[in-house]
Design an enzyme around this catalytic site. Structure first.
Site, PDB file in Angstrom:
ATOM      1  N   ASP A 209     -11.931   1.475   5.495  1.00  0.00           N
ATOM      2  CA  ASP A 209     -10.778   1.647   4.609  1.00  0.00           C
ATOM      3  C   ASP A 209      -9.655   2.432   5.276  1.00  0.00           C
ATOM      4  O   ASP A 209      -8.528   2.442   4.787  1.00  0.00           O
ATOM      5  CB  ASP A 209     -11.187   2.395   3.331  1.00  0.00           C
ATOM      6  CG  ASP A 209     -12.169   1.609   2.495  1.00  0.00           C
ATOM      7  OD1 ASP A 209     -11.946   0.407   2.297  1.00  0.00           O
ATOM      8  OD2 ASP A 209     -13.168   2.194   2.048  1.00  0.00           O
TER       9      ASP A 209
ATOM     10  N   ASP B 108       0.808  -1.221   0.000  1.00  0.00           N
ATOM     11  CA  ASP B 108       0.000   0.000   0.000  1.00  0.00           C
ATOM     12  C   ASP B 108       0.841   1.271   0.000  1.00  0.00           C
ATOM     13  O   ASP B 108       0.387   2.337   0.416  1.00  0.00           O
ATOM     14  CB  ASP B 108      -0.956   0.011   1.199  1.00  0.00           C
ATOM     15  CG  ASP B 108      -2.103   1.009   1.023  1.00  0.00           C
ATOM     16  OD1 ASP B 108      -2.558   1.207  -0.116  1.00  0.00           O
ATOM     17  OD2 ASP B 108      -2.531   1.601   2.027  1.00  0.00           O
TER      18      ASP B 108
ATOM     19  N   ASP C   8      -3.694  -4.477  -4.953  1.00  0.00           N
ATOM     20  CA  ASP C   8      -2.989  -3.225  -5.280  1.00  0.00           C
ATOM     21  C   ASP C   8      -1.515  -3.422  -5.625  1.00  0.00           C
ATOM     22  O   ASP C   8      -0.818  -2.441  -5.890  1.00  0.00           O
ATOM     23  CB  ASP C   8      -3.089  -2.200  -4.139  1.00  0.00           C
ATOM     24  CG  ASP C   8      -4.497  -1.673  -3.924  1.00  0.00           C
ATOM     25  OD1 ASP C   8      -5.343  -1.882  -4.822  1.00  0.00           O
ATOM     26  OD2 ASP C   8      -4.763  -1.073  -2.881  1.00  0.00           O
TER      27      ASP C   8
END
Length: 402
Positions: free
Chosen positions: A358, A126, A164
């Site tokens: 989130d 991330d 991701d």
């Protein structure tokens, strides 16, 4: 309590019980049948998806709603938590992850269900944002993947490999050096995981392709190729995001087709992307891609929160609206299924756990409050009671029968 209120309450509780029983039946439905030639069943791949234990704070919310007489909301949150969804693995020692994965796949096999494992431990995870963490280096990551492999063994499992990881490379967020060392390592790490996990008898591995509002086809396809999608079952779309099913289906078809074109020696820069007029793109596909869908790379989509589509932030209000981060007014999407009706789409899944935050979204402001909500959001992965209710109440299709 007035009679009409008692009757309405009874109907709500019956609805909850019915929904709970139905969802539980889906979660544990047997995926084998007897042959008629003996007492032993003929094994088949699991036809149902696995439902893991619910978030403990989600269960606490259900009890709190019941205590306050909010029976319809309690039934909705209960139904949401009893819907099949992924089990996430990040951090932890190899021994810990091996034991935990083994426990999950064994429990799923006992229920004749297919577990979805979201692996989230890539170095530089991330880009050091809300979900920062991951393995310290490539060697540590490879040892962790080897432990996941041992934990799965010969049991069936669908692996969502590192959300991701390809749509957000180290080079995309200024986390790499001039030589691209960390980005090159990222590709090697993903390919290592594919080669470790995909050859196992019951394992299918899907790689990160972001979503249709992020990278265009001509950008994401080379990343998939570099990461080893040729050795994987395929790719996944929309993890933790909100794009519509129809938009994702078209984007997935374009990616699958471009991968097939590239496998035949074509230049990915020539492929149509999601911004082409649909008729023009389809004409190009018909002329240039002749691979049967069964021989193309397949995909899965995350429909856990896309029932209302993406959020459109108010114009000119935020310097960084963070439209991906706990947007208001969203709803649960299509229920998880292995029967999509699309020859390229293997499943619709709930990968992001609906109801889990989130992160603490400040949308470019000084914070700490989320200006769209007027209070601070829970940390990433923590249960978000207000959002859980939004997702249930605005589910599309509706979560409970009316």
């Amino acid at each position: 309590m007035p009679a009409r209120v008692r009757a309405r309450t009874a109907r709500t509780l019956v609805t909850a019980a019915t929904a709970t029983a139905a969802l539980a039946a889906v979660a544990v439905a047997p995926a084998h049948a007897t042959t008629g030639h003996g007492t032993n069943p003929a094994p088949r791949p699991p036809a149902a998806l696995y439902t893991p234990p619910a978030n403990a704070d989600g269960n606490r919310q259900i009890l709190d709603l019941l205590r306050h007489g909010q029976f319809q909301d309690a039934a909705g949150v209960l139904a949401m938590t009893l819907t099949p969804q992924a089990v996430w693995y990040g951090d932890g020692t190899p021994a810990q992850v091996e034991s935990s994965v083994h426990k999950t796949v064994t429990d799923a096999a006992r229920r004749h269900a297919l577990p979805v494992l979201a692996l989230y431990n890539i170095p530089g995870r991330d880009c050091a944002q809300y979900s920062a963490g991951g393995a310290a280096n490539t060697a540590e990551y490879e040892a962790w993947i080897d432990a996941v492999k041992r934990g799965i063994g010969a049991q069936p499992a669908t692996v969502i490999l590192e959300p991701d990881s390809l749509a957000l490379l180290p080079s995309d967020c200024g986390a790499d050096d001039a030589q691209g060392t960390l980005t090159a390592a990222r590709y090697d790490e993903i390919h290592y995981a594919v080669e470790a996990l995909e050859p196992q008898a019951g394992t299918k591995v899907y790689l990160d392709a972001g979503h249709s509002g992020w990278h265009n086809v001509n950008d994401i396809v080379p990343r998939l190729v570099e990461a080893g999608v040729g050795d994987a079952t395929g790719f996944y779309l929309n993890i933790s995001n909100y794009r519509s099913d129809s938009e994702l289906a078209w984007y997935g078809k374009l990616i699958s087709s471009c991968l097939a074109y590239a496998a035949g020696g074509g230049d990915t820069a020539a492929c149509p992307n999601q911004y082409w007029p649909v008729n023009d793109a389809q004409t190009w596909l018909t002329a240039n891609v002749h691979t049967a869908p069964s021989a193309m790379k397949h995909f899965v989509t995350d429909t856990s929160r896309n029932g209302q589509g993406p959020w459109t932030p108010p114009s000119g209000v935020y310097t960084d609206a963070q439209d991906w981060c706990n947007p208001p007014g969203r709803g649960l999407g299509a229920r998880p299924t292995l029967n999509t009706g699309d020859p390229l789409a293997d499943a619709k899944l709930w990968v992001k756990i609906p109801g889990e935050s989130d992160g603490q979204c400040t949308r470019g402001t000084a914070g700490p409050n989320d200006p769209e909500r007027g209070y601070a959001d829970p940390a990433a992965g923590a249960w978000f009671t207000q959002q859980a209710l939004e997702l249930v109440r605005r589910a599309n299709p509706p979560l409970l029968p009316h």
